[in-house]
Design a protein around this motif. Structure first.
Motif, PDB file in Angstrom:
ATOM      1  N   ALA A  30       0.645  -1.103  -0.020  1.00  0.00           N
ATOM      2  CA  ALA A  30       0.107   0.125   0.113  1.00  0.00           C
ATOM      3  C   ALA A  30       0.978   1.348  -0.071  1.00  0.00           C
ATOM      4  CB  ALA A  30      -0.764   0.042   1.169  1.00  0.00           C
ATOM      5  N   ASN A  31       1.967   1.264   0.813  1.00  0.00           N
ATOM      6  CA  ASN A  31       2.845   2.319   0.982  1.00  0.00           C
ATOM      7  C   ASN A  31       3.464   2.684  -0.491  1.00  0.00           C
ATOM      8  OD1 ASN A  31       2.769   4.033   3.218  1.00  0.00           O
ATOM      9  ND2 ASN A  31       2.952   1.713   4.266  1.00  0.00           N
ATOM     10  N   GLU A  32       4.135   1.325  -1.103  1.00  0.00           N
ATOM     11  CA  GLU A  32       4.855   1.513  -2.338  1.00  0.00           C
ATOM     12  C   GLU A  32       3.942   2.240  -3.435  1.00  0.00           C
ATOM     13  OE1 GLU A  32       6.019  -2.383  -3.536  1.00  0.00           O
ATOM     14  OE2 GLU A  32       7.399  -2.655  -1.963  1.00  0.00           O
ATOM     15  N   LEU A  33       2.630   1.837  -3.390  1.00  0.00           N
ATOM     16  CA  LEU A  33       1.532   2.580  -4.351  1.00  0.00           C
ATOM     17  C   LEU A  33       0.916   3.621  -3.986  1.00  0.00           C
ATOM     18  CD1 LEU A  33      -0.125  -1.158  -5.292  1.00  0.00           C
ATOM     19  CD2 LEU A  33       1.651   0.143  -6.678  1.00  0.00           C
ATOM     20  N   ASN A  34       1.441   4.295  -2.710  1.00  0.00           N
ATOM     21  CA  ASN A  34       0.858   5.524  -2.448  1.00  0.00           C
ATOM     22  C   ASN A  34      -0.593   5.520  -2.156  1.00  0.00           C
ATOM     23  OD1 ASN A  34       1.039   8.037  -1.566  1.00  0.00           O
ATOM     24  ND2 ASN A  34       0.639   9.174  -3.672  1.00  0.00           N
ATOM     25  N   LEU A  35      -1.086   4.377  -1.507  1.00  0.00           N
ATOM     26  CA  LEU A  35      -2.412   4.412  -1.078  1.00  0.00           C
ATOM     27  C   LEU A  35      -2.668   4.491   0.590  1.00  0.00           C
ATOM     28  CD1 LEU A  35      -3.296   0.865  -3.016  1.00  0.00           C
ATOM     29  CD2 LEU A  35      -3.898   3.296  -3.480  1.00  0.00           C
ATOM     30  N   ASN A  36      -3.883   5.188   0.981  1.00  0.00           N
ATOM     31  CA  ASN A  36      -4.048   5.336   2.347  1.00  0.00           C
ATOM     32  C   ASN A  36      -5.042   4.312   2.525  1.00  0.00           C
ATOM     33  OD1 ASN A  36      -6.713   6.745   2.292  1.00  0.00           O
ATOM     34  ND2 ASN A  36      -5.664   8.343   1.507  1.00  0.00           N
ATOM     35  N   GLY A  37      -5.324   4.325   4.018  1.00  0.00           N
ATOM     36  CA  GLY A  37      -6.357   3.305   4.498  1.00  0.00           C
ATOM     37  C   GLY A  37      -5.910   2.512   5.711  1.00  0.00           C
ATOM     38  N   PHE A  38      -6.514   1.434   5.887  1.00  0.00           N
ATOM     39  CA  PHE A  38      -5.742   0.345   7.068  1.00  0.00           C
ATOM     40  C   PHE A  38      -6.228  -0.858   6.839  1.00  0.00           C
ATOM     41  CE2 PHE A  38     -10.439   1.363   8.029  1.00  0.00           C
ATOM     42  CZ  PHE A  38     -10.888   0.012   8.298  1.00  0.00           C
ATOM     43  N   VAL A  39      -5.539  -1.839   7.696  1.00  0.00           N
ATOM     44  CA  VAL A  39      -5.571  -3.201   7.547  1.00  0.00           C
ATOM     45  C   VAL A  39      -5.640  -3.738   9.153  1.00  0.00           C
ATOM     46  CG1 VAL A  39      -3.095  -3.627   7.263  1.00  0.00           C
ATOM     47  CG2 VAL A  39      -4.746  -5.319   6.535  1.00  0.00           C
ATOM     48  N   LYS A  40      -6.778  -4.843   9.346  1.00  0.00           N
ATOM     49  CA  LYS A  40      -6.734  -5.320  10.740  1.00  0.00           C
ATOM     50  C   LYS A  40      -7.157  -6.655  10.732  1.00  0.00           C
ATOM     51  CE  LYS A  40     -11.354  -3.643  11.566  1.00  0.00           C
ATOM     52  NZ  LYS A  40     -12.194  -2.874  12.356  1.00  0.00           N
ATOM     53  N   ASN A  41      -6.948  -7.353  11.647  1.00  0.00           N
ATOM     54  CA  ASN A  41      -7.572  -8.813  11.792  1.00  0.00           C
ATOM     55  C   ASN A  41      -8.733  -8.651  12.364  1.00  0.00           C
ATOM     56  OD1 ASN A  41      -5.057  -9.999  11.177  1.00  0.00           O
ATOM     57  ND2 ASN A  41      -4.434 -10.421  13.059  1.00  0.00           N
ATOM     58  N   SER A  42      -9.824  -9.596  11.875  1.00  0.00           N
ATOM     59  CA  SER A  42     -11.150  -9.643  12.529  1.00  0.00           C
ATOM     60  C   SER A  42     -11.256 -11.185  12.803  1.00  0.00           C
ATOM     61  CB  SER A  42     -11.967  -8.891  11.461  1.00  0.00           C
ATOM     62  OG  SER A  42     -12.218 -10.086  10.374  1.00  0.00           O
TER      63      SER A  42
END
Length: 727
Positions: A30-42
Motif C-alpha cells: 500500500a505504501n509503495e503504491l501511495n495508497l491510504n487506509g488501514f488493515v486489521k485482523n477480524s
C-alpha cells in the motif's frame, strides 16, 4: 492525490491470513503504491480499506492475487465494496477488533510450521547475539501456531506467549511493519523468551551415552535415543510394549537421509517442506550408514523426518548419528505435553529437556508417503492441520462430525468451510477419549461454535457414537465405508455418482455385519467380498492365523485341516483347532466380515510371514514387502449376486503377490464394466504397491480416478466424509 479520481474500497479477506505476515505485506505494498487506509485482523479474517487512484488500487489487487504473498498466507476469497473516500494521508495497521453478535468466528487457525531458513540463519549467526543458539527462534513465516493458541484472533494475549514480556529489542521488531517479525506472536530471544530447563549439550551427551531422553517439541514431547544403538532401542521397545512397530527417525539433514534410504525428488521436497512431515521411504540396500535393525524390523520401509525447530537443529550440532524420535505417550494415549506426565507415565526416561512455553493444543507429527509421484496423507497433523476444505456454498447449519474410533479426527462445518482437526488417535483409553472431548471444546472456543447437527458412524459400540447420542442435538449417522468415499469426494470437491471402492479393516455395515471390502455405485453397495468368519471376534484381528484357519474351515473338513502341512496349522494345538472349528460351525463368537484388510492378514498367515501382529496393518506391510513384480498371474474369481469370491490356492509360494495382483484386476474389471469415474479410499489403499497397480491399470484404460492426497485415506478421513455426506 486528485479528489476527482480518488476511490475508497472496503475488503473482507478470508483464508489463512492471520499470523502469517499478511498485514505487514499489505502495509508495504500500500505504501509503495501511495495508497491510504488501514488493515486489521477480524474474527472472520482480515479487514482492509484502500483509498487512492483507481489504477493503483487495481495494481494492488493484482499483487494480492499473485505469488508474492508471504509463504504461509493463502487467500480463499475477497469481498469488495465501494465506500466514501475519507481523504486521509497514510496507511496504517490497526489493532484487531472483536465484533459483537456478528455470527461465528471464521478466521482460520493455522498449523505449526518448521523453522524458516532466515530464522535458522539468525540462530547460527554469532553476529545476532539475541538469537544466537536460541532454541525458540521464530518469525511470522514459521514456528508455533495451533499448538500455542487459546482462541482467535491470533494475537499474543490469546496464546501461551502472553506471560512473556518482550524485551525492548523484540518489541522494536514486533512493532515495525517492515520487519519480518512484525506481530510474530511467539517472538522471543535469549533475553526475554522461554528458557530451557537444561542445556542442549547435556541432552546430546545422554543420547550419545545410550540413554533415553524426553524432549519437548512444538506439539508435544518426543522420546529420543540413538538410532544406531540396538540396546537402547530394545530397552525403549520393552518399556513402551512396542515389539515391532516401526519407529520414526530424525536425521541431521537431507544428506544423512540419503545415506539410509532412497528418496525421490518429491520425497525430498516433502522432507524439506515447511510442514516437515515424517516421510515413509524405502531403505537403501547399500546404505552408507548403519542403522539399528530394531528401528523398523521385518520391513523395507523407514519413516524419516528432518529437524523442524531451532532446538532440533541445535541438538544436531552435538550429534552425528540420527535419532529415534517417537511420540511420547503410553499405549493408545495421546501425545504427552507436560514434563510431569513424562515422569509419572514414562519412568524409564533417563532425562527430560523441557521449556516454559506451554503447549495449549497437543499435536502429533504428520505421516506421508509418495504414490505415483503424489503425496498420500497417512496421518494429518502438525504442519497440515487444522485443515480447511472450502465449499462452493455456505452451509445453513453448523455441523460437527465425530469420525471413527480408530485414527480419530473430527470435522466442523462453519459457513463455507469444513475444518478438519489434527489427528487425535485411537479412542481405546480414557485419556484418549478425554483428548477427543478436549479437542471438540478447543474448536468450539476457536469459532464460538455450537453444532446444530452431529454426524456419527453407524457402529453402536464406537465411543464417538455413544458420545454423540448423549448430546441433545439432531443426529445423522453415516455408514463407515460410504464415509470413506465421501472423504475423497470432499477433498476433490466432487458431486454426483461415482464407482467407489472402499477397502479397509473393519467397519459396521447397514445390515449389522462387519464390512471392509465394499464397492458402491453412487450410494448403493453393489459389490462386496465374500464374507469370512473372524474366529474369536476381535482376537482374530491380532492373530492373522485365526482368519486363515477360518478360510481353511470354509474349504476342508476338520480332519483334513488337522492334517494340512502349513505353519499356521502347526501354530495351534490340535485341541485349539477343534474348539475353533466348533466356533466356526456353530457361529459362536465368529462374526462375519467382508474385510479386505482381514484377507491381507490371512495371506500373511498362509505364507508364514506373520501369525500374530503387534500393530494394526503389520500384515499388510509385510505382504507388500514380499510382493514380487515379476509375477503377474492372478487367481480366478467369480461374482455371483454382487459377491466377489476369489479362488485361492493356499499353498502357492507366490500367494501374497497373486492376491495383490488379483485385487488390482478386480478393481480394473469392475471399473471397465461399470464405465464410471472411480474413487479409491479406505485404509487398505495405504498399501502403496496395490494403489500403484490399480492406478496404473486405470490410467491404461483411460478411466478417470481419484484417491486422497491431502487428507487421510484411512479412518482419519472418516469425519471429513461424514460432514460432506450430510452437506
Amino acid at each position: 492525490m486528485s479528489y476527482f479520481t480518488t476511490k475508497r474500497f472496503g475488503f473482507k479477506i478470508f483464508g489463512q491470513v492471520q499470523g502469517v505476515g499478511f498485514r505487514p505485506f499489505v502495509y508495504k505494498i500500500a505504501n509503495e503504491l501511495n495508497l491510504n487506509g488501514f488493515v486489521k485482523n477480524s474474527e472472520k479474517g482480515v479487514d482492509l480499506e484502500l483509498e487512492g487512484e483507481i489504477l493503483q488500487i487495481e495494481e494492488f489487487m493484482k499483487i494480492l492475487n499473485s505469488d508474492r504473498l508471504p509463504p504461509l498466507a493463502n487467500i480463499d476469497k475477497i469481498q469488495q465494496i465501494e465506500i466514501k473516500p475519507l481523504y486521509r494521508e497514510q496507511f496504517e495497521i490497526i489493532h484487531s477488533t472483536l465484533s459483537v453478535n456478528n455470527g461465528s468466528k471464521v478466521a482460520l487457525v493455522i498449523p505449526d510450521t518448521a523453522i524458516c531458513e532466515e530464522c535458522l540463519f539468525d540462530t547460527d549467526s554469532p553476529y545476532k547475539l539475541k538469537y544466537y543458539n536460541y532454541f525458540a527462534t521464530t518469525c511470522t513465516n514459521c514456528g508455533p501456531r495451533y499448538s500455542i493458541i487459546q482462541t482467535v484472533p491470533y494475537d499474543r494475549e490469546n496464546t501461551s506467549m502472553s506471560k512473556f514480556k518482550m524485551c525492548a529489542s523484540c518489541e522494536e521488531e514486533y512493532t515495525d511493519p517492515l520487519n519480518r517479525r512484525y506481530h510474530a506472536q511467539p517472538i522471543s530471544c535469549n533475553d526475554c523468551g522461554p528458557t530451557l530447563t537444561d542445556t542442549i549439550e547435556k541432552t546430546a551427551e545422554f543420547i550419545k551415552n545410550g540413554k533415553i531422553v524426553a524432549m519437548k517439541g512444538l506439539g508435544g514431547f518426543h522420546i529420543v535415543c540413538d538410532a544406531t544403538n540396538d540396546e537402547v532401542i530394545e530397552r525403549l521397545r520393552v518399556h513402551k510394549n512396542r515389539p515391532t512397530k516401526p519407529l520414526a527417525i530424525m536425521c541431521k539433514d537431507l544428506e544423512q537421509v540419503k545415506q539410509l534410504a532412497s528418496a525421490s525428488k518429491k520425497e525430498q521436497e516433502l522432507l524439506k517442506s515447511k510442514e516437515a512431515p515424517i516421510v515413509i521411504l524405502k531403505k537403501s540396500i547399500d546404505a552408507q550408514m548403519k542403522l539399528s535393525d530394531k528401528v523398523a524390523p521385518n520391513i523395507d520401509r523407514i519413516g524419516c523426518f528432518l529437524p523442524y525447530t531451532a532446538l532440533h537443529h541445535l541438538l544436531f550440532k552435538h550429534l552425528e548419528n540420527p535419532i529415534v524420535a517417537t511420540s511420547a505417550n503410553l499405549g493408545s494415549e495421546p501425545i504427552i505435553i507436560k514434563a510431569q506426565d513424562i515422569k509419572e507415565k514414562l519412568p524409564f526416561v533417563d532425562f527430560v529437556l523441557d521449556f516454559d512455553r506451554d503447549i495449549v493444543n497437543g499435536v502429533d507429527d504428520s505421516l506421508v508417503q509418495v504414490v505415483n509421484g503424489n503425496p498420500q496423507m497417512l496421518r494429518l497433523s502438525r504442519g497440515y492441520a487444522p485443515k480447511v476444505i472450502k465449499l462452493p456454498f455456505k452451509s445453513e447449519k453448523k455441523i460437527l462430525a465425530v469420525g471413527a474410533n480408530a485414527k480419530n479426527a473430527i470435522a466442523f462445518v462453519i459457513e463455507d468451510n469444513i475444518i478438519l482437526s489434527p489427528h487425535i488417535g485411537d479412542l481405546g483409553s480414557l485419556k484418549a477419549f478425554e483428548f477427543f472431548e478436549r479437542t471438540i471444546e478447543t474448536f468450539k472456543r476457536f469459532y464460538d461454535f455450537e453444532p446444530d447437527v452431529i454426524v456419527h458412524d453407524m457402529h453402536p459400540s464406537y465411543e464417538t457414537t455413544k458420545w454423540a447420542k448423549k448430546q441433545d442435538k439432531e443426529l445423522v449417522e453415516v455408514q463407515h465405508h460410504l464415509a470413506h468415499i465421501y472423504a475423497c469426494k470432499a477433498e476433490f470437491g466432487l458431486s454426483g455418482d461415482y464407482l467407489g471402492f472402499s477397502f479397509d479393516g473393519t467397519g459396521y455395515g447397514s445390515d449389522g455385519k462387519l464390512w471392509g471390502g465394499e464397492i458402491f455405485v453412487g450410494e448403493t453397495r453393489k459389490y462386496s467380498f465374500k464374507q469370512l468368519k473372524l474366529l474369536g471376534g476381535e482376537k482374530a484381528i491380532k492373530e492373522p492365523r485365526r482368519v486363515a484357519l477360518s478360510m481353511l474351515f470354509d474349504n476342508y473338513s476338520l480332519d483334513e485341516v488337522l492334517s494340512i502341512d502349513l505353519d499356521l496349522v502347526r501354530s495351534f494345538k490340535a485341541s485349539e483347532i477343534k474348539i475353533l472349528h466348533q466356533s466356526h460351525t456353530k457361529n459362536l463368537n465368529a462374526p462375519l466380515s467382508s474385510s479386505v484388510g482381514r484377507l491381507f492378514d490371512a495371506m500373511a498367515s498362509f505364507s508364514n510371514l506373520l501369525q500374530f501382529q503387534s500393530y494394526e496393518g503389520e500384515a499388510g506391510l509385510i505382504c507388500e514387502q514380499n510382493y514380487n513384480p515379476d509375477v503377474t498371474k492372478t487367481f480366478e474369481y467369480k461374482i455371483v449376486d454382487g459377491i466377489i469370491d476369489i479362488e485361492f490356492d493356499f499353498f502357492d509360494k507366490e500367494l501374497v503377490t497373486r492376491f495383490i495382483t488379483t485385487l488390482a484386476q478386480i478393481v480394473l474389471d469392475i471399473s471397465k464394466q461399470e464405465k464410471m469415474e472411480v474413487i479409491l479410499s479406505g485404509g487398505v489403499f495405504q498399501n502403496k504397491t496395490l494403489l500403484e497397480l490399480v492406478a496404473s491399470g486405470l490410467e491404461k484404460e483411460k478411466i478417470k480416478h481419484y484417491y486422497q492426497q491431502e487428507t487421510a485415506i484411512n479412518d482419519g478421513g472418516i469425519a471429513l466424509g461424514q460432514a460432506y455426506y450430510l452437506l
